[in-house]
Design an enzyme around this catalytic site. Structure first.
Site, PDB file in Angstrom:
ATOM      1  N   TRP A 152       0.808  -1.215   0.000  1.00  0.00           N
ATOM      2  CA  TRP A 152       0.000   0.000   0.000  1.00  0.00           C
ATOM      3  C   TRP A 152       0.846   1.273   0.000  1.00  0.00           C
ATOM      4  O   TRP A 152       0.302   2.383  -0.005  1.00  0.00           O
ATOM      5  CB  TRP A 152      -0.941   0.012   1.215  1.00  0.00           C
ATOM      6  CG  TRP A 152      -2.203  -0.776   0.984  1.00  0.00           C
ATOM      7  CD1 TRP A 152      -2.411  -2.099   1.236  1.00  0.00           C
ATOM      8  CD2 TRP A 152      -3.423  -0.280   0.438  1.00  0.00           C
ATOM      9  NE1 TRP A 152      -3.685  -2.459   0.888  1.00  0.00           N
ATOM     10  CE2 TRP A 152      -4.344  -1.353   0.392  1.00  0.00           C
ATOM     11  CE3 TRP A 152      -3.840   0.971  -0.013  1.00  0.00           C
ATOM     12  CZ2 TRP A 152      -5.635  -1.220  -0.082  1.00  0.00           C
ATOM     13  CZ3 TRP A 152      -5.143   1.108  -0.483  1.00  0.00           C
ATOM     14  CH2 TRP A 152      -6.016   0.027  -0.517  1.00  0.00           C
ATOM     15  N   CYS A 204     -11.776  -1.294  -4.589  1.00  0.00           N
ATOM     16  CA  CYS A 204     -11.939  -2.149  -5.768  1.00  0.00           C
ATOM     17  C   CYS A 204     -12.871  -3.312  -5.417  1.00  0.00           C
ATOM     18  O   CYS A 204     -13.849  -3.553  -6.104  1.00  0.00           O
ATOM     19  CB  CYS A 204     -10.583  -2.662  -6.244  1.00  0.00           C
ATOM     20  SG  CYS A 204      -9.494  -1.370  -6.881  1.00  0.00           S
ATOM     21  N   ARG A 263     -15.623  -4.097  -8.263  1.00  0.00           N
ATOM     22  CA  ARG A 263     -15.951  -3.168  -9.354  1.00  0.00           C
ATOM     23  C   ARG A 263     -14.822  -3.059 -10.352  1.00  0.00           C
ATOM     24  O   ARG A 263     -15.033  -2.890 -11.556  1.00  0.00           O
ATOM     25  CB  ARG A 263     -16.262  -1.780  -8.788  1.00  0.00           C
ATOM     26  CG  ARG A 263     -15.052  -1.130  -8.117  1.00  0.00           C
ATOM     27  CD  ARG A 263     -15.096   0.371  -8.060  1.00  0.00           C
ATOM     28  NE  ARG A 263     -13.863   0.873  -7.487  1.00  0.00           N
ATOM     29  CZ  ARG A 263     -12.837   1.358  -8.203  1.00  0.00           C
ATOM     30  NH1 ARG A 263     -12.911   1.416  -9.511  1.00  0.00           N
ATOM     31  NH2 ARG A 263     -11.736   1.785  -7.595  1.00  0.00           N
TER      32      ARG A 263
END
Length: 264
Positions: free
Chosen positions: A81, A146, A167
């Site tokens: 991240w 996501c 998505r």
């Protein structure tokens, strides 16, 4: 994991090429679904390349802690991240915040605890749902979710399934992580609700392969998958008490890792 290879091949064969926000470009198609067996401790972890199981576990525990700073990840040697974090490691109200502290005018809602209670007390409800897609806070997030929405389902025989709606699906880099992560999550939730983990249903919206991953995907498609591994989980009483050493991967036989750049 042959169905995952078929997914990659479908995008490569039938997808459309288009530019995207990263500037790299993708080949994409809309809507794909895969179902994975997660019974008997089975973990649907891709074997046609080596996946870093430790990173998958640490990220999931980070979500379950409700954490949104990269400090916990860094302490466990995970940097996935870092590209999106600010100089202090903050990411805004991303996944863990929404899972454990969805804001309301009167405080917040712990969606994970609420669903666990619901699965225990009303197992056949159609409302075992957790959402990370908080429209009011999207602009505060370093990266909008996501894997945005998931729902649990209990069969008459006490088997627990999870359907994940994603998505945006980075088919080569992201999706193998997401599949394994939600399989682990479902197995954890099954234990805490006295149910049996059964299936993970993965549903993708915009399913894509980045243009600079094409050669890596071709390499992966040339490989024959091995049988899936299993995972032993040393279950804890409280979700926040889990640590990486409580997860043991068994009989994981992967092909060599395949490196690929991340599109930011």
């Amino acid at each position: 994991m042959q169905i995952y290879l078929e997914f990659l091949d479908k995008i490569m064969t039938h997808g459309e090429d288009i530019s995207d926000r990263t500037g790299v470009g993708t080949r994409r198609l809309f809507n794909h679904q895969m179902t994975f067996d997660i019974s008997n401790k089975t973990l649907p972890l891709v074997t046609t390349k080596q996946c870093h199981f430790h990173s998958i576990v640490v990220e999931l525990l980070w979500f379950l802690r409700g954490d949104t700073n990269t400090r916990f990840l860094a302490e466990h040697g995970v940097s996935i991240w870092n590209e999106w974090a600010d100089p202090n490691g903050n990411l805004g109200p991303v996944y863990g915040h929404q899972w454990r502290r969805w804001p309301t005018k009167d405080g917040s809602i712990d969606q994970i605890s609420t669903v666990i209670d619901s699965l225990k007390n009303n197992p056949y409800s159609r409302r075992h749902i957790i959402s990370a897609w908080n429209v009011a806070q999207l602009d505060q997030m370093a990266l909008p979710p996501c894997h945005a929405f998931f729902q649990f389902y209990v069969s008459a025989s006490g088997k627990l399934s999870c359907k994940l709606t994603q998505r945006s699906a980075d088919a080569f880099l992201g999706v193998p992580f997401n599949i394994a992560s939600y399989a682990l999550l479902t197995q954890i939730i099954a234990h805490h609700t006295n149910l049996l983990a059964h299936e993970l249903i993965w549903s993708g919206g915009d399913c894509h392969i980045y243009h600079n991953h094409f050669e890596q995907v071709k390499t992966q498609l040339s490989r024959t998958p091995f049988p899936p591994p299993q995972v032993e989980i040393q279950h804890q009483k409280d979700l926040e008490k889990y640590s990486p050493e409580h997860f043991k991967l068994i009989n994981y036989q992967p092909h060599p890792k395949i490196k690929a750049p991340i599109a930011i």
